[in-house]
Design a protein around this motif. Structure first.
Motif, PDB file in Angstrom:
ATOM      1  N   ALA A 126      18.970  -7.124  24.255  1.00  0.00           N
ATOM      2  CA  ALA A 126      18.802  -6.212  23.126  1.00  0.00           C
ATOM      3  C   ALA A 126      17.408  -6.379  22.528  1.00  0.00           C
ATOM      4  CB  ALA A 126      19.855  -6.489  22.059  1.00  0.00           C
TER       5      ALA A 126
ATOM      6  N   THR B 162      18.448  -0.540  17.435  1.00  0.00           N
ATOM      7  CA  THR B 162      18.413  -1.508  18.528  1.00  0.00           C
ATOM      8  C   THR B 162      18.761  -0.825  19.840  1.00  0.00           C
ATOM      9  OG1 THR B 162      19.068  -3.309  17.041  1.00  0.00           O
ATOM     10  CG2 THR B 162      19.360  -3.683  19.401  1.00  0.00           C
ATOM     11  N   SER B 163      18.008  -1.121  20.875  1.00  0.00           N
ATOM     12  CA  SER B 163      18.301  -0.632  22.219  1.00  0.00           C
ATOM     13  C   SER B 163      18.594  -1.828  23.116  1.00  0.00           C
ATOM     14  CB  SER B 163      17.114   0.162  22.771  1.00  0.00           C
ATOM     15  OG  SER B 163      16.861   1.318  21.994  1.00  0.00           O
ATOM     16  N   SER B 164      19.078  -1.548  24.331  1.00  0.00           N
ATOM     17  CA  SER B 164      19.378  -2.654  25.234  1.00  0.00           C
ATOM     18  C   SER B 164      19.237  -2.232  26.686  1.00  0.00           C
ATOM     19  CB  SER B 164      20.785  -3.202  24.993  1.00  0.00           C
ATOM     20  OG  SER B 164      21.768  -2.235  25.304  1.00  0.00           O
ATOM     21  N   ASN B 165      18.920  -3.198  27.518  1.00  0.00           N
ATOM     22  CA  ASN B 165      18.922  -3.065  28.977  1.00  0.00           C
ATOM     23  C   ASN B 165      19.779  -4.192  29.534  1.00  0.00           C
ATOM     24  OD1 ASN B 165      15.394  -2.241  28.944  1.00  0.00           O
ATOM     25  ND2 ASN B 165      17.120  -0.842  28.878  1.00  0.00           N
ATOM     26  N   THR B 166      19.924  -4.195  30.855  1.00  0.00           N
ATOM     27  CA  THR B 166      20.701  -5.239  31.520  1.00  0.00           C
ATOM     28  C   THR B 166      19.826  -5.953  32.541  1.00  0.00           C
ATOM     29  OG1 THR B 166      22.742  -3.949  31.275  1.00  0.00           O
ATOM     30  CG2 THR B 166      22.759  -5.721  32.924  1.00  0.00           C
TER      31      THR B 166
ATOM     32  N   ALA C   7      12.748  -6.277  27.855  1.00  0.00           N
ATOM     33  CA  ALA C   7      13.665  -6.487  28.978  1.00  0.00           C
ATOM     34  C   ALA C   7      12.911  -6.738  30.284  1.00  0.00           C
ATOM     35  CB  ALA C   7      14.601  -5.291  29.127  1.00  0.00           C
TER      36      ALA C   7
ATOM     37  N   VAL D  57      22.911  -8.855  28.824  1.00  0.00           N
ATOM     38  CA  VAL D  57      22.504  -7.719  28.009  1.00  0.00           C
ATOM     39  C   VAL D  57      21.320  -8.156  27.154  1.00  0.00           C
ATOM     40  CG1 VAL D  57      23.168  -6.104  26.191  1.00  0.00           C
ATOM     41  CG2 VAL D  57      24.818  -6.743  27.967  1.00  0.00           C
TER      42      VAL D  57
END
Length: 235
Positions: free
Chosen positions: A214, A223-227, A50, A212
């Motif tokens: 991922a 799985t993780s995610s940031n913005t 990210a 988003v």
């Protein structure tokens, strides 16, 4: 006994004790570089997708050549190095409020340090990004084609209360004065897209987008995610 942790640097700061450490992650058989501020983990070299996408998505929204780019927050350096990979970038100014972080890269303590400080387009500046955004623009002062920001956890969760005003309409208007016409502001966040912040952002920048991002979490197997928020300055 195998030593799994190595403290590379420790510095007291106004926001808490800053620690850079390297550890061996046995489940992945890799070295991991981590930064802590007090008892709080700030960043890890295990999760850089990210941070890199902050540069990729932000610069993809910028038209033109010979771009002048400002990065707020140096950290492990992945956003800055990703920005340098864009051949249109003419100058890259990276601001960090903590002298120790800049020193880590000048001492080549981190995996991307040599690429970062060895590039003649790079300038590392010890300054308060948030204070800089509040300052009036003097005639002839630098304006940027892109401002990429990764300091706070999110618009709602700041490392320091003094940062909060940036995420208001007044703070974003002040930031926009540092952009050229058509310039882009991009912001990393650890939280999911924040509809209230998007409304605030749209009061200053037309049609902002919350991407988003991922990525595979190699520790959990999930799985993780940031913005990443991207907003273009109209005028």
């Amino acid at each position: 006994m195998i030593m799994r942790f190595e403290e590379l640097d420790y510095q007291p700061t106004a926001m808490g004790d800053l620690t850079l450490r390297r550890r061996r992650e046995p489940t992945l058989d890799v070295d991991v570089f981590e930064v802590k501020l007090g008892d709080e983990f700030l960043m890890s070299s295990l999760f850089t997708v990210a941070e890199e996408e902050l540069a990729h998505l932000g610069l993809a929204a910028v038209a033109g050549e010979r771009l002048d780019v400002l990065v707020g927050g140096l950290g492990l350096g992945y956003t800055a190095v990703a920005a340098l990979a864009d051949p249109r970038v003419s100058t890259l100014t990276v601001i960090d409020a903590l002298p120790a972080v800049i020193d880590w890269h000048r001492r080549h303590l981190l995996p991307v340090s040599e690429s970062l400080v060895g590039d003649p387009r790079t300038s590392l500046v010890c300054d308060d990004f948030f204070g800089l955004m509040r300052r009036d623009i003097a005639p002839g002062a630098a304006r940027y084609d892109a401002i990429l920001l990764d300091v706070d956890h999110s618009p709602r969760h700041q490392l320091d209360p003094s940062h909060a005003d940036l995420y208001t309409v007044e703070g974003l208007l002040a930031l926009a004065r540092h952009l050229r016409e058509g310039g882009v502001f991009a912001l990393w966040s650890d939280d999911p897209p924040d509809d209230e912040f998007l409304v605030t952002l749209s009061s200053v920048f037309p049609a902002p987008v919350a991407h988003v991002v991922a990525f595979d979490n190699r520790l959990t197997g999930g799985t993780s995610s940031n913005t990443v928020y991207v907003a273009r300055h109209a005028a």
